[in-house]
Design a protein around this motif. Sequence first.
Motif, mmCIF file in Angstrom:
data_model
loop_
_atom_site.group_PDB
_atom_site.id
_atom_site.type_symbol
_atom_site.label_atom_id
_atom_site.label_comp_id
_atom_site.label_asym_id
_atom_site.label_seq_id
_atom_site.Cartn_x
_atom_site.Cartn_y
_atom_site.Cartn_z
ATOM 1 N N ALA A 197 0.842 -1.194 0.000
ATOM 2 C CA ALA A 197 0.000 0.000 0.000
ATOM 3 C C ALA A 197 0.880 1.248 0.000
ATOM 4 O O ALA A 197 1.771 1.373 0.839
ATOM 5 N N GLU A 198 0.630 2.159 -0.912
ATOM 6 C CA GLU A 198 1.482 3.342 -1.046
ATOM 7 C C GLU A 198 1.496 4.176 0.230
ATOM 8 O O GLU A 198 2.551 4.655 0.659
ATOM 9 N N ASN A 199 0.342 4.373 0.861
ATOM 10 C CA ASN A 199 0.289 5.163 2.096
ATOM 11 C C ASN A 199 1.094 4.501 3.209
ATOM 12 O O ASN A 199 1.802 5.171 3.966
ATOM 13 N N THR A 200 0.995 3.192 3.302
ATOM 14 C CA THR A 200 1.695 2.462 4.363
ATOM 15 C C THR A 200 3.199 2.475 4.121
ATOM 16 O O THR A 200 3.991 2.634 5.059
ATOM 17 N N LYS A 201 3.622 2.339 2.878
ATOM 18 C CA LYS A 201 5.058 2.378 2.572
ATOM 19 C C LYS A 201 5.661 3.740 2.914
ATOM 20 O O LYS A 201 6.785 3.821 3.400
ATOM 21 N N LYS A 202 4.902 4.792 2.680
ATOM 22 C CA LYS A 202 5.383 6.120 3.068
ATOM 23 C C LYS A 202 5.522 6.216 4.582
ATOM 24 O O LYS A 202 6.487 6.774 5.099
ATOM 25 N N LEU A 203 4.543 5.677 5.297
ATOM 26 C CA LEU A 203 4.592 5.683 6.761
ATOM 27 C C LEU A 203 5.809 4.912 7.277
ATOM 28 O O LEU A 203 6.486 5.338 8.210
ATOM 29 N N TYR A 204 6.100 3.771 6.648
ATOM 30 C CA TYR A 204 7.203 2.919 7.083
ATOM 31 C C TYR A 204 8.557 3.352 6.504
ATOM 32 O O TYR A 204 9.594 2.817 6.902
ATOM 33 N N LYS A 205 8.535 4.289 5.544
ATOM 34 C CA LYS A 205 9.754 4.703 4.819
ATOM 35 C C LYS A 205 10.439 3.502 4.172
ATOM 36 O O LYS A 205 11.649 3.298 4.292
ATOM 37 N N ARG A 206 9.628 2.704 3.489
ATOM 38 C CA ARG A 206 10.160 1.542 2.776
ATOM 39 C C ARG A 206 10.794 1.988 1.467
ATOM 40 O O ARG A 206 10.183 2.719 0.695
ATOM 41 N N PRO A 207 12.019 1.534 1.179
ATOM 42 C CA PRO A 207 12.792 2.082 0.058
ATOM 43 C C PRO A 207 12.553 1.385 -1.274
ATOM 44 O O PRO A 207 13.497 1.085 -1.996
ATOM 45 N N HIS A 208 11.314 1.064 -1.604
ATOM 46 C CA HIS A 208 11.100 0.402 -2.883
ATOM 47 C C HIS A 208 9.705 0.704 -3.423
ATOM 48 O O HIS A 208 8.764 0.942 -2.664
ATOM 49 N N ALA A 209 9.605 0.669 -4.743
ATOM 50 C CA ALA A 209 8.311 0.777 -5.403
ATOM 51 C C ALA A 209 7.795 -0.637 -5.685
ATOM 52 O O ALA A 209 8.584 -1.590 -5.771
ATOM 53 N N ASN A 210 6.487 -0.772 -5.846
ATOM 54 C CA ASN A 210 5.924 -2.094 -6.139
ATOM 55 C C ASN A 210 6.495 -2.672 -7.429
ATOM 56 O O ASN A 210 6.671 -3.882 -7.556
ATOM 57 N N ARG A 211 6.807 -1.795 -8.375
ATOM 58 C CA ARG A 211 7.407 -2.246 -9.634
ATOM 59 C C ARG A 211 8.753 -2.935 -9.369
ATOM 60 O O ARG A 211 9.074 -3.948 -9.992
ATOM 61 N N GLN A 212 9.538 -2.387 -8.414
ATOM 62 C CA GLN A 212 10.824 -3.001 -8.083
ATOM 63 C C GLN A 212 10.624 -4.365 -7.433
ATOM 64 O O GLN A 212 11.389 -5.302 -7.677
ATOM 65 N N VAL A 213 9.596 -4.473 -6.594
ATOM 66 C CA VAL A 213 9.296 -5.768 -5.972
ATOM 67 C C VAL A 213 8.910 -6.783 -7.046
ATOM 68 O O VAL A 213 9.394 -7.923 -7.052
ATOM 69 N N GLU A 214 8.051 -6.369 -7.963
ATOM 70 C CA GLU A 214 7.638 -7.270 -9.048
ATOM 71 C C GLU A 214 8.831 -7.751 -9.851
ATOM 72 O O GLU A 214 8.939 -8.941 -10.184
ATOM 73 N N ASN A 215 9.744 -6.840 -10.164
ATOM 74 C CA ASN A 215 10.935 -7.221 -10.927
ATOM 75 C C ASN A 215 11.793 -8.219 -10.158
ATOM 76 O O ASN A 215 12.305 -9.188 -10.727
ATOM 77 N N ALA A 216 11.954 -7.974 -8.838
ATOM 78 C CA ALA A 216 12.747 -8.888 -8.012
ATOM 79 C C ALA A 216 12.087 -10.255 -7.928
ATOM 80 O O ALA A 216 12.760 -11.296 -8.001
ATOM 81 N N VAL A 217 10.763 -10.256 -7.787
ATOM 82 C CA VAL A 217 10.026 -11.525 -7.698
ATOM 83 C C VAL A 217 10.156 -12.305 -9.009
ATOM 84 O O VAL A 217 10.335 -13.534 -9.001
ATOM 85 N N LYS A 218 10.088 -11.620 -10.134
ATOM 86 C CA LYS A 218 10.237 -12.298 -11.433
ATOM 87 C C LYS A 218 11.627 -12.924 -11.551
ATOM 88 O O LYS A 218 11.776 -14.043 -12.063
ATOM 89 N N MET A 219 12.633 -12.206 -11.057
ATOM 90 C CA MET A 219 13.994 -12.755 -11.095
ATOM 91 C C MET A 219 14.076 -14.044 -10.282
ATOM 92 O O MET A 219 14.614 -15.051 -10.732
ATOM 93 N N VAL A 220 13.533 -13.995 -9.064
ATOM 94 C CA VAL A 220 13.594 -15.163 -8.185
ATOM 95 C C VAL A 220 12.771 -16.306 -8.757
ATOM 96 O O VAL A 220 13.151 -17.481 -8.673
ATOM 97 N N ASN A 221 11.637 -15.964 -9.378
ATOM 98 C CA ASN A 221 10.746 -16.997 -9.901
ATOM 99 C C ASN A 221 11.381 -17.793 -11.035
ATOM 100 O O ASN A 221 10.977 -18.924 -11.321
ATOM 101 N N GLU A 222 12.404 -17.234 -11.674
ATOM 102 C CA GLU A 222 13.125 -17.977 -12.706
ATOM 103 C C GLU A 222 13.836 -19.199 -12.109
ATOM 104 O O GLU A 222 14.166 -20.144 -12.830
ATOM 105 N N TYR A 223 14.058 -19.148 -10.798
ATOM 106 C CA TYR A 223 14.727 -20.257 -10.099
ATOM 107 C C TYR A 223 13.764 -20.970 -9.151
ATOM 108 O O TYR A 223 14.183 -21.527 -8.133
ATOM 109 N N ARG A 224 12.471 -20.945 -9.476
ATOM 110 C CA ARG A 224 11.463 -21.461 -8.532
ATOM 111 C C ARG A 224 11.656 -22.942 -8.210
ATOM 112 O O ARG A 224 11.200 -23.411 -7.173
ATOM 113 N N ASP A 225 12.310 -23.691 -9.094
ATOM 114 C CA ASP A 225 12.548 -25.111 -8.807
ATOM 115 C C ASP A 225 13.691 -25.310 -7.814
ATOM 116 O O ASP A 225 13.860 -26.393 -7.261
#
Length: 428
Positions: free
Chosen positions: A322-350
């Motif tokens: 949630a954008e509001n919650t990430k601002k509150l927590y000062k989380r250093p990433h956008a959801n797009r960056q998370v999606e990209n990281a997840v796609k990278m990891v998913n290439e090794y899902r086995d």
Amino acid sequence: MKISLISITPSVDDFGLRTISACLKQAGHDVNLFFLVKEFYKKYSETAMNNLVKLTKGSELVGISVMTNFFDNAIQITQKLRNNYDFPILWGGIHPTIRPEESLDYADMVCIGEGEETIVELADKIQNKQYYYDIKGMGFNDKGKKIVNPLRERPGTEKAAIIKSLDQIPFQDYDYRNHFVLKGENIIKMDQKIVEQCADNTYQTFPTRGCPFGCTFCINNTLLAMYPHQKPIRKRSVDNIIMELQEVKRNLPFIKMIQFNDDAFALMPVDDIRELSKKYKEQIGLPLVVIGVVPAILTKEKLSLLVDAGLVELGFGMQSAAENTKKLYKRPHANRQVENAVKMVNEYRDQVKVNYDIILDSPWDTDEDLIETLMFLSKLPTPFIINLCSLVFFPETDIYRKAKKEGLIKDDVKDIYRKYIFGCSNTY
């Protein structure tokens, strides 16, 4: 000098206390380690406390490692020992670091910050009958008068008194001949079979220390404010890490997995990760778990190197989408960056399973915020594991100050110290 160190977490994987024990032994002191494994919301039985009294007889110093949730347990042990002995009782760990004066209501002395240099200086001075109330990085209760000394430079920094590199710190003390563990209501001496049962085949360590992000709910938020002029990340050399793991393989042959518990491991430079991965694969060869990875700083090159080394599990600190919650927590990433990281990891899902940490029970989250996180998770490729955590306003963090200002905290002990981080309310 005879010293007893007491761990009161639910696990025997107490990196801090095992490292302190190793430093004291290296300095020539006689150390007994006690692992009183129990969840913080359960009191110790009278039988266990009486066992501890017998086993700590003759100690000249007792140290207790205290995290905030274990405040009540530390008080129980301190009062029991004080009723039987007059040796000084030291509290160390994160709670006395952020609440030294409160801790001195119960302990005779506190260690503030990382204590590898501090505890050795204290033990040496007690043994040599020298004045020690001026030791940096410590606080004292001197007959009712509280003394809190200036902070000590952290180990692994150029300004540190002795330990200017983390490579100078001895490896964790796993010499179980002087270790004891709580089993049922009794404290028993450890042997290799008991160590094997308690360790769950996994060895945990830290190639780096610190985190630069300072998320508002995290203790690193407080530590960054305490040490504003010191570099937030300190790292060990690759050869030092490998040397530790080789020693583990020799001395603890039952270990089947290695876990790196760093807060920001992926910040390690790619050249270091390349060297570490190569030597880990050649010389260690055990399955590897890395937790505390910030999605925004994970690169495909770093991930592929770790997978080649034997990575089998990865922990992502997502917390919220949630954008509001990430601002509150000062989380250093956008959801797009998370999606990209997840796609990278998913290439090794086995080969690699992934965990996402999600924080719930924030009083500032709306239903829309929760749904935003839920819908984001629903779009991520499976499989994955979600670790659900309840928001705890740990003392002296930014989120604590906000909650205090808004009247959400009535009593620190009841509302924070005794709150279970995994006790989430029913929600989406």
